[in-house]
Design an enzyme around this catalytic site. Structure first.
Site, PDB file in Angstrom:
ATOM      1  N   ASP A   1      -6.807  -9.315  -3.633  1.00 34.56           N
ATOM      2  CA  ASP A   1      -5.813  -8.413  -3.253  1.00 34.56           C
ATOM      3  C   ASP A   1      -4.843  -8.304  -5.105  1.00 34.56           C
ATOM      4  OD1 ASP A   1      -5.082  -7.004  -0.782  1.00 34.56           O
ATOM      5  OD2 ASP A   1      -6.657  -8.523  -0.644  1.00 34.56           O
TER       6      ASP A   1
ATOM      7  N   THR B   1      -8.037  -3.559   2.378  1.00 33.87           N
ATOM      8  CA  THR B   1      -8.237  -4.899   2.572  1.00 33.87           C
ATOM      9  C   THR B   1      -9.027  -5.445   4.274  1.00 33.87           C
ATOM     10  OG1 THR B   1      -6.293  -4.850   1.263  1.00 33.87           O
ATOM     11  CG2 THR B   1      -7.269  -7.660   2.290  1.00 33.87           C
TER      12      THR B   1
HETATM   13 MG    MG Z   1      -3.503  -2.592  -0.719  1.00 33.55          MG
END
Ligand code: MG
Ligand code: AMP
Ligand code: MG
Length: 339
Positions: free
Chosen positions: A51, A122
């Protein structure tokens, strides 16, 4: 006419290349097995090295080429010099060659707002990684890999399709273009298959990188969250009287299901989704005649100063939006007020 293509086409074409670079970063971090997981608000709200690196790559690359645009990324990162190897300078040639819808041909750079979700899904990414790296006989799938994997691994790696990179482009509060990279697309196909794909679209121009399909017949297939559910969410799904319910991760992934005829409606009666989750998907969905609204049927705005949270939930469809809006229970409308 000579000269360079309109700004918006150059921006979308850069966003396409930048999203592909981010997708490659997401694959590389998974391969390394060192995810560097950080809990943000809790165990269901995570951030990984992928990320962080993907957001740095996207934001630095776009702002270097388009210094006046506003870019809003999901992750809060310390402002530091971004490594040169994370910068992507490419532009997708096939986008530069498309003709720009007239209404977007003379837009001002300083009024663009770009919403970035460097890695959507995620939670599922971390679960897939745990699965893969705890089974030593299994490699991260790559081109030409052997597909004869143990059943349990096939199940847990199904999660990798949930992962996307989202770059949404807004102007005047509206989502006017979107790019979605799906880094692990095709990973279960095996030998010879190209890993990853990029979908993009612009209302008024069309959507590309996939084959548009509708759910056959009048079947109501509802897709919803697998890791952020609660009673309101499930009550609302039930109220749609679905023939089938699919629970998968990622807002980008669920919009892909809508445009590929795998689901009829994305129903999420909860405030967890943010503007970076919906801007790119909304633009692609609108480009093919679909709709994304809150649970009341009201549109979200994507101006630079809006609240990040989509507090009144997300309801997205390719067709028959009004039916789904009409089925939303009163309890949901009471609990989730429009902005
Ligand atoms: Mg995200
Ligand atoms: P999901 O369908 O659960 O994958 O959610 C779609 C997007 O909204 C993902 O980016 C999630 O991280 C985000 N999201 C939804 N609900 C929550 C929540 N309760 N907390 C944090 N993020 C959420
Ligand atoms: Mg997200």
């Amino acid at each position: 006419m000579s000269g360079s293509p309109p700004l918006v086409m150059r921006l979308v074409s850069s966003a396409y290349s930048v999203a592909e670079k981010a997708g490659a970063i997401v694959r590389k971090v998974l391969h390394s097995g060192e995810l560097g997981i950080v809990e943000k608000t809790g165990a269901n709200d995570l951030q990984t090295l992928a990320d962080r690196l993907a957001q740095q790559s996207i934001c630095a690359s776009l702002s270097r080429r388009f210094p006046k645009i506003t870019i809003i990324g999901e992750e809060e990162l310390p402002s530091e010099e971004v490594r040169e190897d994370l910068i992507e300078n490419g532009q997708a040639e096939e986008i530069l060659q498309k003709s720009c819808p007239a209404e977007f041909s003379e837009l001002k750079e300083e009024e663009f707002v770009v919403w970035v979700d460097p890695l959507d899904g995620t939670k599922e990414y971390t679960e897939a990684s745990r699965c893969l790296h705890h089974q030593t006989e299994v490699q991260i799938p790559h081109k030409g890999s052997d597909t004869s994997q143990p059943h349990s691994t096939a199940l847990c790696t199904g999660l990798l399709d949930n992962v996307t990179v989202l770059i949404g482009i807004a102007y005047g509060g509206r989502a006017i273009a979107g790019v979605i990279n799906q880094p692990f697309y095709n990973y279960q196909v095996g030998a010879g298959a190209h890993l990853g794909r990029t979908l993009w679209g612009m209302p008024g121009l069309g959507a590309f990188g996939f084959q548009l399909r509708e759910v056959p017949g009048d079947r109501r297939i509802v897709t919803t969250t697998r890791s952020h559910s609660n009673k309101l969410v499930t009550d609302c799904v039930d109220a749609m009287e679905p023939h089938e319910v699919i629970r998968v991760g990622g807002a980008g992934n669920k919009i892909i299901q809508l445009v590929e005829g795998k689901a009829s409606a994305y129903v999420f009666a909860s405030p967890g989704c943010k503007k970076w989750d919906t801007c790119a998907p909304e633009a692609i969905l609108h480009a093919v005649g679909g709709k994304l609204t809150d649970m009341h049927g009201n549109a979200y705005r994507y101006d630079a100063n809006v609240k990040h949270m989509n507090s009144a939930g997300v309801l997205a469809t390719l067709r028959n939006h009004e039916y789904y809006v009409s089925r939303v229970p009163h309890s949901v409308l009471q609990a989730l007020k429009s902005d």
